[in-house]
Design an enzyme around this catalytic site. Structure first.
Site, PDB file in Angstrom:
ATOM      1  CE  LYS A 252      -4.129   1.830   2.289  1.00 10.15           C
ATOM      2  NZ  LYS A 252      -3.778   3.242   2.303  1.00 10.15           N
ATOM      3  NE  ARG A 272     -10.574   8.882  -1.688  1.00  7.36           N
ATOM      4  CZ  ARG A 272     -10.989   8.273  -0.609  1.00  7.36           C
ATOM      5  NH1 ARG A 272     -10.138   7.680   0.160  1.00  7.36           N
ATOM      6  NH2 ARG A 272     -12.261   8.254  -0.287  1.00  7.36           N
ATOM      7  CD  GLU A 302      -1.373   6.184  -3.466  1.00 12.63           C
ATOM      8  OE1 GLU A 302      -2.422   5.815  -4.027  1.00 12.63           O
ATOM      9  OE2 GLU A 302      -1.357   6.655  -2.326  1.00 12.63           O
ATOM     10  CE  LYS A 422      -5.495  -3.312  -5.466  1.00 20.98           C
ATOM     11  NZ  LYS A 422      -4.702  -2.562  -6.465  1.00 20.98           N
ATOM     12  CE  LYS A 439      -8.709   1.413   4.384  1.00 16.13           C
ATOM     13  NZ  LYS A 439      -8.779   2.844   4.219  1.00 16.13           N
ATOM     14  CE  LYS A 441      -4.635   2.714   6.796  1.00 16.84           C
ATOM     15  NZ  LYS A 441      -4.544   4.156   6.581  1.00 16.84           N
TER      16      LYS A 441
HETATM   17  P1  ATP Z   1      -6.324   5.370   3.511  1.00 19.15           P
HETATM   18  O1  ATP Z   1      -6.332   6.593   4.376  1.00 19.15           O
HETATM   19  O2  ATP Z   1      -6.195   4.075   4.246  1.00 19.15           O
HETATM   20  O3  ATP Z   1      -5.389   5.453   2.331  1.00 19.15           O
HETATM   21  P2  ATP Z   1      -8.565   5.953   1.830  1.00 19.15           P
HETATM   22  O4  ATP Z   1      -9.939   6.146   2.350  1.00 19.15           O
HETATM   23  O5  ATP Z   1      -7.822   7.126   1.300  1.00 19.15           O
HETATM   24  O6  ATP Z   1      -7.768   5.232   2.971  1.00 19.15           O
HETATM   25  P3  ATP Z   1      -9.031   3.411   0.642  1.00 19.15           P
HETATM   26  O7  ATP Z   1      -9.685   3.081  -0.633  1.00 19.15           O
HETATM   27  O8  ATP Z   1      -9.762   3.065   1.858  1.00 19.15           O
HETATM   28  O9  ATP Z   1      -8.603   4.921   0.625  1.00 19.15           O
HETATM   29  O10 ATP Z   1      -7.648   2.654   0.715  1.00 19.15           O
HETATM   30  C1  ATP Z   1      -6.920   2.425  -0.441  1.00 19.15           C
HETATM   31  C2  ATP Z   1      -6.019   3.587  -0.737  1.00 19.15           C
HETATM   32  O11 ATP Z   1      -4.693   3.133  -0.675  1.00 19.15           O
HETATM   33  C3  ATP Z   1      -6.223   4.074  -2.147  1.00 19.15           C
HETATM   34  O12 ATP Z   1      -7.129   5.141  -2.207  1.00 19.15           O
HETATM   35  C4  ATP Z   1      -4.836   4.469  -2.597  1.00 19.15           C
HETATM   36  O13 ATP Z   1      -4.635   5.856  -2.401  1.00 19.15           O
HETATM   37  C5  ATP Z   1      -3.904   3.749  -1.658  1.00 19.15           C
HETATM   38  N1  ATP Z   1      -3.097   2.694  -2.292  1.00 19.15           N
HETATM   39  C6  ATP Z   1      -1.769   2.574  -2.151  1.00 19.15           C
HETATM   40  N2  ATP Z   1      -1.315   1.501  -2.782  1.00 19.15           N
HETATM   41  C7  ATP Z   1      -2.370   0.890  -3.345  1.00 19.15           C
HETATM   42  C8  ATP Z   1      -2.533  -0.279  -4.117  1.00 19.15           C
HETATM   43  N3  ATP Z   1      -1.524  -1.075  -4.412  1.00 19.15           N
HETATM   44  N4  ATP Z   1      -3.779  -0.594  -4.534  1.00 19.15           N
HETATM   45  C9  ATP Z   1      -4.838   0.173  -4.221  1.00 19.15           C
HETATM   46  N5  ATP Z   1      -4.741   1.303  -3.476  1.00 19.15           N
HETATM   47  C10 ATP Z   1      -3.526   1.655  -3.039  1.00 19.15           C
END
Ligand code: ATP
Length: 605
Positions: A252, A272, A302, A422, A439, A441
């Site tokens: 991540k 986003r 990202e 995934k 996810k 963490k």
């Molecule tokens: P967080 O604060 O945990 O990043 P979020 O609400 O912004 O949460 P989520 O969809 O819940 O977003 O968590 C996935 C986020 O992780 C994505 O929005 C992206 O920005 C990030 N990310 C980093 N690496 C990956 C990856 N390999 N695949 C998907 N998302 C990824």
């Protein structure tokens, strides 16, 4: 000519929605407003004020509370060191001067405006308001912005101005989800918005709620709401959730989620929140033009910073600085690097309905990686291909829960943000958080980490705190549907220490208007709280409703204890308030299910 909608009508709608319970009543107020006051041609002018955070037509105001405070002070002609000016500047702080509204800028401002503006409506129409807001967004100097505020103040009363400020801050705190507003507007509104992120288009295309709209596909040049990841507590939970599926585990990355839309040399970088981050053009667009082998596509990934001296990704937080350095042509050993982990569109076709496995193959065909500038994340190639021997991989297929565990452990040792797990056979779906992506963490399973809980009640103190709330009853959310707001809060523990006197007083003062005593014979607590009958738990006051409340981050020195006093199955032995999370909305409270899993994982059960 039909009369134009007055801001005062919209303000009544806001006040009604804010006060009404339950959600169905809020929705019916909104429907009545549309039917009674709006012509279809007014929909967009009204909707952009009702859902200001979704409006991308007029750009950003560049006005956070601190600048807004100065503009208001100048527009009102206040001396910068007057008591009211200081209250506006110090809107967050508690103490004797700030009152119960501390922490809510619009309420602090309304208090000050009240004494100057009176209560008679200024007669502003929503058309005029939109024009003024357009001017505010394009105003370049603070003086220009201040002049617009002076006009706004002239044409509104304090109540109207309070809502205008909330519109500018893009948070109306109406207690109704965007989903409900869309559903009430038109059955296809949410779907259409998800694939276009274009509120104007939604309002123009969906004028008749009885007329269904053909499902629209994504398009290059129109931001799509991203596929999201569902939080899980530990590898076992992830494995269980994706039981029997083909699974890929990925690092991540901790950067900015960016969708790259390429249409020839026209390239956009959507965040986003579907803002177009044109600052990435300088550092990235040449590379995108040269290394993406198709004319039109949408990549999902990202945006990060690569440190070419250290040969690694830089820690989160320097994207803007590096983008600016690229714009100014400055030489640096750090550079923007985009990691594409998905592809949504190629040539003239959307590929989101294909499986992730197929999309990975397309990604490999379409993107020619360039080390430290443009990378792809696929299990058997891309970023993994040039990793030094012995280094953990960035993405791999998991065949068992042990594979997920090992990958997760490596990520923690590497101090990465976490992992994303995934389903390789899943489609990419806009705005979906149903669990195709999970996810994990480290924060979530580290024992003793901060817990974000909601204040649901208060206890009076004694001595110098006599007559004032000095401790809080906090609750965890009961969230049966991860995509919806919690409906109930379950009592969790009683907490009073950790904050300074001033901070504690601010929280208590801020909540004071919502404290409700439920005394004999009406011993009932509000229905959205679940408590036991234990007398120790019964607070002196309840918070009238969860939306009015505040989140506290609490920690505990020692392990959790099984609870008989509180409704949650576990409580904390010596909880302390770590900080007040004014920045977190009530519905982002930790939920009881997640907390129980956290306890189990940290106890090794
Ligand atoms: P967080 O604060 O945990 O990043 P979020 O609400 O912004 O949460 P989520 O969809 O819940 O977003 O968590 C996935 C986020 O992780 C994505 O929005 C992206 O920005 C990030 N990310 C980093 N690496 C990956 C990856 N390999 N695949 C998907 N998302 C990824």
């Amino acid at each position: 000519m039909t009369e134009e909608i007055k801001l005062s009508v919209l303000v009544s709608l806001f006040t009604w929605i804010q006060r009404s319970r339950p959600s169905a009543k809020k929705r019916s107020k909104f429907r009545k407003f549309l039917d009674t006051f709006c012509k279809p041609s007014d929909y967009f002018s009204a909707m952009r004020l009702i859902l200001p955070s979704l409006d991308r037509e007029r750009g950003t105001y560049g006005l956070k509370e601190s600048v807004l405070a100065i503009c208001l002070i100048d527009a009102l002609g206040l001396s910068r060191d007057s008591a009211d000016a200081l209250r506006l500047v110090n809107w967050r702080k508690g103490g004797a001067n700030t009152g119960a509204n501390a922490g809510n800028f619009a309420l602090v401002a309304a208090e000050i405006l009240q004494r100057r503006q009176g209560t008679v409506s200024g007669g502003l129409t929503i058309k005029e308001l939109n024009e003024l807001l357009d001017r505010l967004a394009s105003a370049e100097s603070r003086a220009e912005k201040t002049a617009i505020f002076a006009t706004l103040i002239n044409k509104t009363n304090a109540q109207e101005m309070k809502w205008v400020i909330m519109i500018i801050l893009k948070d109306l705190k109406l207690g109704i989800t965007e989903k409900s507003i869309f559903q009430e507007f038109h059955p296809d509104a949410e779907d259409l918005f998800n694939v276009t992120c274009d509120l104007k288009l939604v309002c123009e295309k969906l004028r008749d709620p009885t007329q269904r709209h053909k499902r629209q596909d994504i398009e290059v040049g129109k931001a799509v709401r991203p596929q999201l990841a569902l939080r899980v507590r530990d590898p076992a939970a992830a494995w269980k959730k994706l039981h029997g599926k083909e699974v890929v585990v990925e690092c991540k990355f901790d950067g900015d989620r960016i969708q790259i839309h390429k249409n020839g040399t026209d390239i956009h970088y959507y965040s986003r929140n579907f803002l177009d981050h044109s600052e990435y053009q300088h550092g990235m667009s040449n590379i995108i033009t040269q290394n993406i082998l198709v004319d039109r596509c949408i990549l999902d990934g990202e945006m990060l910073v690569w440190d070419s001296t250290l040969n690694q990704f830089a820690e989160f937080g320097s994207n803007q600085e590096i983008a600016k350095a690229a714009k100014d042509g400055l030489d640096s050993d750090r550079q923007l690097c985009y990691v594409a982990f998905d592809i949504l569109y190629v040539g003239d076709t959307s590929v989101i309905h294909q499986s992730l496995k197929e999309r990975h193959e397309i990604l490999q065909k379409v993107v020619k990686p360039l080390k430290g500038r443009l990378e792809i994340l696929v299990p058997n190639g891309g970023l993994n291909a040039n990793r030094p021997p012995g280094e953990p991989c960035w993405s791999c297929i998991a065949h068992s829960v042990n594979d997920v565990e090992r990958f997760f452990k490596e990520t923690i040792e590497n101090r990465d943000e976490g992992i994303v797990i995934k389903d390789l056979n899943s489609k990419w779906e806009p705005s979906d958080r149903s669990g195709k992506w999970l996810k994990l963490k480290p924060d979530y399973i580290r024992a003793g980490s901060d817990l974000d809980v909601l204040i649901i009640g208060g206890y009076y103190g004694s001595g110098r705190r006599g007559g004032e709330v000095a401790q809080f009853l906090v609750g965890l959310a009961d969230r049966p549907d991860p995509n919806a707001y919690p409906r109930r809060f379950i009592s969790f523990c009683r907490v009073g220490t950790g904050l300074t006197d001033d901070d504690l007083e601010t929280v208590a003062k801020k909540l004071k208007p919502y404290f409700r005593k439920y005394e004999y014979p009406k011993k009932m607590q509000p229905s959205f709280y679940q408590v036991t009958n234990h007398s120790k738990e019964r607070p002196d006051v309840w918070i009238e409703s969860p939306e009015k409340s505040i989140i506290l981050s609490i920690t505990s020195d020692i392990r959790t204890i099984r609870s008989e006093v509180f409704a949650a199955p576990y409580s904390l032995r010596f909880p302390r308030i770590d900080r007040v999370r004014y920045d977190k909305p009530w519905h982002e409270c930790l939920d009881v299910q997640s907390f129980v899993e956290l306890v189990h994982s940290s106890n090794g059960t």
